[in-house]
Design a protein around this motif. Structure first.
Motif, PDB file in Angstrom:
ATOM      1  N   THR A  13      -6.713  -7.682  21.942  1.00  0.00           N
ATOM      2  CA  THR A  13      -7.233  -7.312  20.636  1.00  0.00           C
ATOM      3  C   THR A  13      -6.435  -6.148  20.071  1.00  0.00           C
ATOM      4  OG1 THR A  13      -9.448  -8.099  21.149  1.00  0.00           O
ATOM      5  CG2 THR A  13      -9.278  -6.438  19.415  1.00  0.00           C
ATOM      6  N   GLY A  14      -5.869  -6.378  18.901  1.00  0.00           N
ATOM      7  CA  GLY A  14      -5.182  -5.307  18.204  1.00  0.00           C
ATOM      8  C   GLY A  14      -6.210  -4.447  17.489  1.00  0.00           C
ATOM      9  N   PHE A  15      -6.080  -3.137  17.603  1.00  0.00           N
ATOM     10  CA  PHE A  15      -7.024  -2.197  17.001  1.00  0.00           C
ATOM     11  C   PHE A  15      -6.216  -1.105  16.315  1.00  0.00           C
ATOM     12  CE2 PHE A  15      -9.911   1.354  16.780  1.00  0.00           C
ATOM     13  CZ  PHE A  15     -11.169   0.789  16.621  1.00  0.00           C
ATOM     14  N   ALA A  16      -6.469  -0.899  15.040  1.00  0.00           N
ATOM     15  CA  ALA A  16      -5.723   0.104  14.277  1.00  0.00           C
ATOM     16  C   ALA A  16      -6.681   0.940  13.438  1.00  0.00           C
ATOM     17  CB  ALA A  16      -4.708  -0.577  13.362  1.00  0.00           C
ATOM     18  N   ILE A  17      -6.306   2.174  13.232  1.00  0.00           N
ATOM     19  CA  ILE A  17      -7.056   3.060  12.339  1.00  0.00           C
ATOM     20  C   ILE A  17      -6.090   3.623  11.314  1.00  0.00           C
ATOM     21  CG2 ILE A  17      -8.409   5.180  12.122  1.00  0.00           C
ATOM     22  CD1 ILE A  17      -9.348   4.759  15.012  1.00  0.00           C
ATOM     23  N   ALA A  18      -6.511   3.556  10.057  1.00  0.00           N
ATOM     24  CA  ALA A  18      -5.764   4.198   8.975  1.00  0.00           C
ATOM     25  C   ALA A  18      -6.696   5.205   8.314  1.00  0.00           C
ATOM     26  CB  ALA A  18      -5.278   3.176   7.963  1.00  0.00           C
ATOM     27  N   ILE A  19      -6.202   6.406   8.138  1.00  0.00           N
ATOM     28  CA  ILE A  19      -6.957   7.445   7.437  1.00  0.00           C
ATOM     29  C   ILE A  19      -6.205   7.765   6.163  1.00  0.00           C
ATOM     30  CG2 ILE A  19      -7.809   9.818   7.511  1.00  0.00           C
ATOM     31  CD1 ILE A  19      -8.195   9.434  10.537  1.00  0.00           C
ATOM     32  N   ASP A  20      -6.912   7.619   5.068  1.00  0.00           N
ATOM     33  CA  ASP A  20      -6.314   7.802   3.739  1.00  0.00           C
ATOM     34  C   ASP A  20      -5.030   6.990   3.586  1.00  0.00           C
ATOM     35  OD1 ASP A  20      -8.396   9.491   2.960  1.00  0.00           O
ATOM     36  OD2 ASP A  20      -7.374  11.265   3.745  1.00  0.00           O
ATOM     37  N   GLY A  21      -5.067   5.755   4.101  1.00  0.00           N
ATOM     38  CA  GLY A  21      -3.958   4.820   3.941  1.00  0.00           C
ATOM     39  C   GLY A  21      -2.836   4.939   4.952  1.00  0.00           C
ATOM     40  N   LEU A  23      -1.475   4.997   8.928  1.00  0.00           N
ATOM     41  CA  LEU A  23      -1.846   4.623  10.291  1.00  0.00           C
ATOM     42  C   LEU A  23      -1.868   5.837  11.205  1.00  0.00           C
ATOM     43  CD1 LEU A  23       0.130   1.304  10.942  1.00  0.00           C
ATOM     44  CD2 LEU A  23      -2.324   1.582  10.602  1.00  0.00           C
ATOM     45  N   THR A  24      -2.979   5.992  11.937  1.00  0.00           N
ATOM     46  CA  THR A  24      -3.109   7.105  12.880  1.00  0.00           C
ATOM     47  C   THR A  24      -3.292   6.620  14.308  1.00  0.00           C
ATOM     48  OG1 THR A  24      -5.500   7.238  12.535  1.00  0.00           O
ATOM     49  CG2 THR A  24      -4.098   8.616  11.120  1.00  0.00           C
ATOM     50  N   LYS A  25      -3.695   5.364  14.485  1.00  0.00           N
ATOM     51  CA  LYS A  25      -3.912   4.812  15.821  1.00  0.00           C
ATOM     52  C   LYS A  25      -3.561   3.337  15.793  1.00  0.00           C
ATOM     53  CE  LYS A  25      -7.302   4.914  19.504  1.00  0.00           C
ATOM     54  NZ  LYS A  25      -7.509   6.232  20.041  1.00  0.00           N
ATOM     55  N   LEU A  26      -2.863   2.891  16.833  1.00  0.00           N
ATOM     56  CA  LEU A  26      -2.463   1.493  16.940  1.00  0.00           C
ATOM     57  C   LEU A  26      -2.426   1.164  18.424  1.00  0.00           C
ATOM     58  CD1 LEU A  26      -1.476  -0.816  15.019  1.00  0.00           C
ATOM     59  CD2 LEU A  26       0.836  -0.097  15.575  1.00  0.00           C
ATOM     60  N   ILE A  27      -3.392   0.347  18.878  1.00  0.00           N
ATOM     61  CA  ILE A  27      -3.462   0.031  20.305  1.00  0.00           C
ATOM     62  C   ILE A  27      -3.762  -1.443  20.526  1.00  0.00           C
ATOM     63  CG2 ILE A  27      -4.199   2.357  20.948  1.00  0.00           C
ATOM     64  CD1 ILE A  27      -7.002   1.152  21.431  1.00  0.00           C
ATOM     65  N   ASP A  28      -3.549  -1.846  21.758  1.00  0.00           N
ATOM     66  CA  ASP A  28      -3.870  -3.185  22.246  1.00  0.00           C
ATOM     67  C   ASP A  28      -4.971  -2.978  23.283  1.00  0.00           C
ATOM     68  OD1 ASP A  28      -3.897  -5.752  23.282  1.00  0.00           O
ATOM     69  OD2 ASP A  28      -1.756  -5.848  23.637  1.00  0.00           O
ATOM     70  N   MET A 123      -1.169  -5.698  17.648  1.00  0.00           N
ATOM     71  CA  MET A 123      -1.286  -4.363  17.079  1.00  0.00           C
ATOM     72  C   MET A 123      -0.793  -4.350  15.631  1.00  0.00           C
ATOM     73  SD  MET A 123       0.151  -2.567  20.529  1.00  0.00           S
ATOM     74  CE  MET A 123       0.352  -0.887  19.989  1.00  0.00           C
ATOM     75  N   ARG A 124       0.324  -5.018  15.388  1.00  0.00           N
ATOM     76  CA  ARG A 124       0.857  -5.066  14.013  1.00  0.00           C
ATOM     77  C   ARG A 124      -0.092  -5.800  13.081  1.00  0.00           C
ATOM     78  NH1 ARG A 124       5.621  -5.783  17.088  1.00  0.00           N
ATOM     79  NH2 ARG A 124       5.661  -8.039  16.740  1.00  0.00           N
ATOM     80  N   ASP A 125      -0.688  -6.902  13.564  1.00  0.00           N
ATOM     81  CA  ASP A 125      -1.655  -7.626  12.732  1.00  0.00           C
ATOM     82  C   ASP A 125      -2.825  -6.721  12.358  1.00  0.00           C
ATOM     83  OD1 ASP A 125      -0.070  -9.878  12.934  1.00  0.00           O
ATOM     84  OD2 ASP A 125      -1.404 -10.934  14.324  1.00  0.00           O
ATOM     85  N   ALA A 126      -3.344  -5.969  13.336  1.00  0.00           N
ATOM     86  CA  ALA A 126      -4.436  -5.050  13.062  1.00  0.00           C
ATOM     87  C   ALA A 126      -4.006  -3.956  12.099  1.00  0.00           C
ATOM     88  CB  ALA A 126      -4.944  -4.435  14.374  1.00  0.00           C
ATOM     89  N   GLY A 127      -2.806  -3.431  12.307  1.00  0.00           N
ATOM     90  CA  GLY A 127      -2.291  -2.385  11.424  1.00  0.00           C
ATOM     91  C   GLY A 127      -2.144  -2.841   9.992  1.00  0.00           C
ATOM     92  N   MET A 128      -1.678  -4.066   9.808  1.00  0.00           N
ATOM     93  CA  MET A 128      -1.495  -4.574   8.450  1.00  0.00           C
ATOM     94  C   MET A 128      -2.831  -4.805   7.740  1.00  0.00           C
ATOM     95  SD  MET A 128       1.666  -4.465   7.885  1.00  0.00           S
ATOM     96  CE  MET A 128       1.742  -5.324   6.314  1.00  0.00           C
ATOM     97  N   LEU A 129      -3.911  -4.991   8.519  1.00  0.00           N
ATOM     98  CA  LEU A 129      -5.233  -5.180   7.908  1.00  0.00           C
ATOM     99  C   LEU A 129      -5.768  -3.888   7.271  1.00  0.00           C
ATOM    100  CD1 LEU A 129      -6.959  -7.351  10.652  1.00  0.00           C
ATOM    101  CD2 LEU A 129      -6.343  -8.097   8.341  1.00  0.00           C
ATOM    102  N   CYS A 130      -5.334  -2.742   7.793  1.00  0.00           N
ATOM    103  CA  CYS A 130      -5.909  -1.489   7.282  1.00  0.00           C
ATOM    104  C   CYS A 130      -4.892  -0.565   6.623  1.00  0.00           C
ATOM    105  CB  CYS A 130      -6.649  -0.751   8.391  1.00  0.00           C
ATOM    106  SG  CYS A 130      -5.628  -0.212   9.773  1.00  0.00           S
ATOM    107  N   TYR A 131      -3.604  -0.800   6.826  1.00  0.00           N
ATOM    108  CA  TYR A 131      -2.592   0.083   6.258  1.00  0.00           C
ATOM    109  C   TYR A 131      -2.646   0.078   4.727  1.00  0.00           C
ATOM    110  CZ  TYR A 131       1.813   1.947   4.679  1.00  0.00           C
ATOM    111  OH  TYR A 131       2.744   2.695   4.022  1.00  0.00           O
ATOM    112  N   GLY A 132      -2.564   1.260   4.165  1.00  0.00           N
ATOM    113  CA  GLY A 132      -2.500   1.393   2.710  1.00  0.00           C
ATOM    114  C   GLY A 132      -3.839   1.316   2.000  1.00  0.00           C
TER     115      GLY A 132
END
Length: 133
Positions: A13-21, A23-28, A123-132
């Motif tokens: 499972t890719g898990f990402a956190i974006a704060i104010d657009g 990325l601050t966390k990106l893990i598997d 991880m990239r898939d998760a990141g793209m869901l929340c980035y920006g």
């Protein structure tokens, strides 16, 4: 502060956190690691990908065994997504369900997001869901 979590559910499972657009966390992680992380970040809006079966079939899945393996992987991925969505719903969390939007490789991901760390496709898939956002 605008905190968005992106989740690409599955065996990995890719898990990402974006704060104010940004990325601050990106893990598997695995399913339970994802649930634990969600519990820690109850102030975030969650964007979760619900897999679409038409995006996973490819030319390699021509034999009966390959088709069965792919079907099992898809079923497992959808089940984990549905369980995560049920958890979000039961815990009154703000979430959005997103269909797959396509893949980006590591080079393009870095160019788009500025992420310098290690990443895999989940991880990239998760990141793209929340980035920006």
């Amino acid at each position: 502060m605008n905190k968005i979590i992106g989740i690409d559910p599955g065996k990995h499972t890719g898990f990402a956190i974006a704060i104010d657009g940004k990325l601050t966390k990106l893990i598997d992680t695995d399913f339970w690691g994802c649930i634990d992380l969600l519990a820690e970040h109850d102030d975030a809006i969650v964007v979760i990908e619900l897999p679409d079966t038409k995006h996973v079939w490819h030319d390699e899945a021509k034999t009966k065994g390959a088709i069965q393996k792919t079907a099992g992987n898809v079923r497992s991925c959808i089940e984990k997504a549905e369980l995560t969505i049920a958890w979000l719903h039961r815990n009154n969390r703000n979430y959005v369900i997103q269909r797959p939007q396509g893949k980006v490789n590591a080079e393009i991901f870095k160019r788009i997001t500025g992420w310098d760390g290690r990443s895999n496709q989940h991880m990239r898939d998760a990141g793209m869901l929340c980035y920006g956002l």
